[in-house]
Each structure stands twice: as C-alpha cells, then as structure tokens.
Design a protein around this motif. Sequence first.
Motif, PDB file in Angstrom:
ATOM      1  N   ALA A  36       8.771 -59.857  57.961  1.00  0.00           N
ATOM      2  CA  ALA A  36       8.051 -60.614  58.973  1.00  0.00           C
ATOM      3  C   ALA A  36       8.800 -61.888  59.328  1.00  0.00           C
ATOM      4  O   ALA A  36       9.497 -62.461  58.492  1.00  0.00           O
ATOM      5  N   SER A  37       8.634 -62.302  60.577  1.00  0.00           N
ATOM      6  CA  SER A  37       9.079 -63.613  61.029  1.00  0.00           C
ATOM      7  C   SER A  37       7.796 -64.435  61.212  1.00  0.00           C
ATOM      8  O   SER A  37       6.716 -64.003  60.797  1.00  0.00           O
ATOM      9  N   LYS A  38       7.882 -65.570  61.867  1.00  0.00           N
ATOM     10  CA  LYS A  38       6.681 -66.387  62.075  1.00  0.00           C
ATOM     11  C   LYS A  38       5.630 -65.673  62.918  1.00  0.00           C
ATOM     12  O   LYS A  38       4.434 -65.886  62.743  1.00  0.00           O
ATOM     13  N   THR A  39       6.082 -64.832  63.855  1.00  0.00           N
ATOM     14  CA  THR A  39       5.129 -64.201  64.759  1.00  0.00           C
ATOM     15  C   THR A  39       5.292 -62.687  64.883  1.00  0.00           C
ATOM     16  O   THR A  39       4.668 -62.079  65.750  1.00  0.00           O
ATOM     17  N   GLY A  40       6.100 -62.074  64.039  1.00  0.00           N
ATOM     18  CA  GLY A  40       6.304 -60.640  64.196  1.00  0.00           C
ATOM     19  C   GLY A  40       6.578 -59.903  62.902  1.00  0.00           C
ATOM     20  O   GLY A  40       6.924 -60.500  61.886  1.00  0.00           O
ATOM     21  N   VAL A  41       6.402 -58.600  62.981  1.00  0.00           N
ATOM     22  CA  VAL A  41       6.672 -57.689  61.871  1.00  0.00           C
ATOM     23  C   VAL A  41       7.597 -56.600  62.411  1.00  0.00           C
ATOM     24  O   VAL A  41       7.310 -56.013  63.456  1.00  0.00           O
ATOM     25  N   THR A  42       8.695 -56.342  61.708  1.00  0.00           N
ATOM     26  CA  THR A  42       9.588 -55.270  62.137  1.00  0.00           C
ATOM     27  C   THR A  42       9.336 -54.011  61.321  1.00  0.00           C
ATOM     28  O   THR A  42       8.986 -54.081  60.146  1.00  0.00           O
ATOM     29  N   PHE A  43       9.510 -52.870  61.982  1.00  0.00           N
ATOM     30  CA  PHE A  43       9.297 -51.577  61.351  1.00  0.00           C
ATOM     31  C   PHE A  43      10.199 -50.548  62.023  1.00  0.00           C
ATOM     32  O   PHE A  43      10.785 -50.814  63.074  1.00  0.00           O
ATOM     33  N   SER A  44      10.322 -49.396  61.398  1.00  0.00           N
ATOM     34  CA  SER A  44      11.242 -48.373  61.897  1.00  0.00           C
ATOM     35  C   SER A  44      10.667 -46.985  61.613  1.00  0.00           C
ATOM     36  O   SER A  44       9.660 -46.864  60.904  1.00  0.00           O
ATOM     37  N   PRO A  45      11.315 -45.945  62.130  1.00  0.00           N
ATOM     38  CA  PRO A  45      10.824 -44.593  61.834  1.00  0.00           C
ATOM     39  C   PRO A  45      10.794 -44.300  60.331  1.00  0.00           C
ATOM     40  O   PRO A  45       9.885 -43.609  59.858  1.00  0.00           O
ATOM     41  N   SER A  46      11.743 -44.829  59.585  1.00  0.00           N
ATOM     42  CA  SER A  46      11.757 -44.578  58.146  1.00  0.00           C
ATOM     43  C   SER A  46      10.771 -45.462  57.388  1.00  0.00           C
ATOM     44  O   SER A  46      10.420 -45.177  56.248  1.00  0.00           O
ATOM     45  N   LYS A  47      10.311 -46.530  58.009  1.00  0.00           N
ATOM     46  CA  LYS A  47       9.355 -47.450  57.385  1.00  0.00           C
ATOM     47  C   LYS A  47       8.360 -47.909  58.461  1.00  0.00           C
ATOM     48  O   LYS A  47       8.416 -49.031  58.943  1.00  0.00           O
ATOM     49  N   PRO A  48       7.425 -47.026  58.855  1.00  0.00           N
ATOM     50  CA  PRO A  48       6.469 -47.379  59.911  1.00  0.00           C
ATOM     51  C   PRO A  48       5.437 -48.398  59.429  1.00  0.00           C
ATOM     52  O   PRO A  48       5.214 -48.567  58.238  1.00  0.00           O
ATOM     53  N   ILE A  49       4.819 -49.035  60.391  1.00  0.00           N
ATOM     54  CA  ILE A  49       3.765 -50.007  60.085  1.00  0.00           C
ATOM     55  C   ILE A  49       2.443 -49.249  59.934  1.00  0.00           C
ATOM     56  O   ILE A  49       2.102 -48.421  60.778  1.00  0.00           O
ATOM     57  N   PRO A  50       1.698 -49.487  58.863  1.00  0.00           N
ATOM     58  CA  PRO A  50       0.425 -48.780  58.660  1.00  0.00           C
ATOM     59  C   PRO A  50      -0.609 -49.110  59.742  1.00  0.00           C
ATOM     60  O   PRO A  50      -0.686 -50.245  60.231  1.00  0.00           O
ATOM     61  N   ASP A  51      -1.401 -48.113  60.096  1.00  0.00           N
ATOM     62  CA  ASP A  51      -2.436 -48.297  61.117  1.00  0.00           C
ATOM     63  C   ASP A  51      -3.374 -49.451  60.789  1.00  0.00           C
ATOM     64  O   ASP A  51      -3.753 -50.231  61.664  1.00  0.00           O
ATOM     65  N   GLU A  52      -3.770 -49.543  59.501  1.00  0.00           N
ATOM     66  CA  GLU A  52      -4.705 -50.603  59.118  1.00  0.00           C
ATOM     67  C   GLU A  52      -4.099 -51.984  59.339  1.00  0.00           C
ATOM     68  O   GLU A  52      -4.792 -52.934  59.674  1.00  0.00           O
TER      69      GLU A  52
END
Length: 118
Positions: free
Chosen positions: A87-103
């Motif tokens: 995460a940065s101050k205002t964002g979260v990075t994700f990728s196909p190998s590490k997707p962001i959970p729906d919750e």
Amino acid sequence: MTAFADHDAYIAAAPEALRPLLSHVRSRLAQTLPDAEEIIQYDMPGFGSAGLVIAGYAAFSKQCGLYVSKGAISAYSDDIAAAGLKASKTGVTFSPSKPIPDELIAALALASRKERGV
C-alpha cells in the motif's frame, strides 16, 4: 496520455492479462457503492458522488491499483498486509498472481466513502 470516455474503454485499453481483474474490481465497487456514479477522473475510472471520488482503480504494465482515501488505507493497513499486498498513502497494488480480496475492496470503498462524507 489517452483520455477515456468510460470504464469500458479504459478496461479495453489495459493490458490483456489485467482486464479480468479490472472488470472484477469495477463490479465489486458497483455492488458496494450502488448509489455512486461511474466517473473518469485523472484519466482513471472510479466511483464518486457529489463531485468527490470515493474509489478509483487503474492498470499499469504488470499490476493494478485500487485508490481510496488515506484514512481507509490506514484503517485497513493490517488487512492489506495480511493479504500480502503493498500500500501507498492512498492505494493498494495487486496483480493476477496476488489479487485483492473482495472483502477488502468493499471495506476500503466503504471506509473511503465514510471519510469523504458522501
């Protein structure tokens, strides 16, 4: 820099491997923020209300980002770390190998809307 007419155009122009992730984040944000409008601001798709961006998302060459308020990132920093995401101050990075959970998408979007008061 390309100006995009809408979310569909943005997703279509993204790297092919990231399009399913972007479509999923868009869908999850639409479910979580049903009263928000789809907007394009800063050449990035997002959801907003009353002229304020609640949550936005973007694609880069190998990863995607979800952008919300600073307070939302702070409130869910442990959950972001537990998901193995950065995460940065205002964002979260994700990728196909590490997707962001729906919750996490939902929690961040709701916290951002609460902080922005819309």
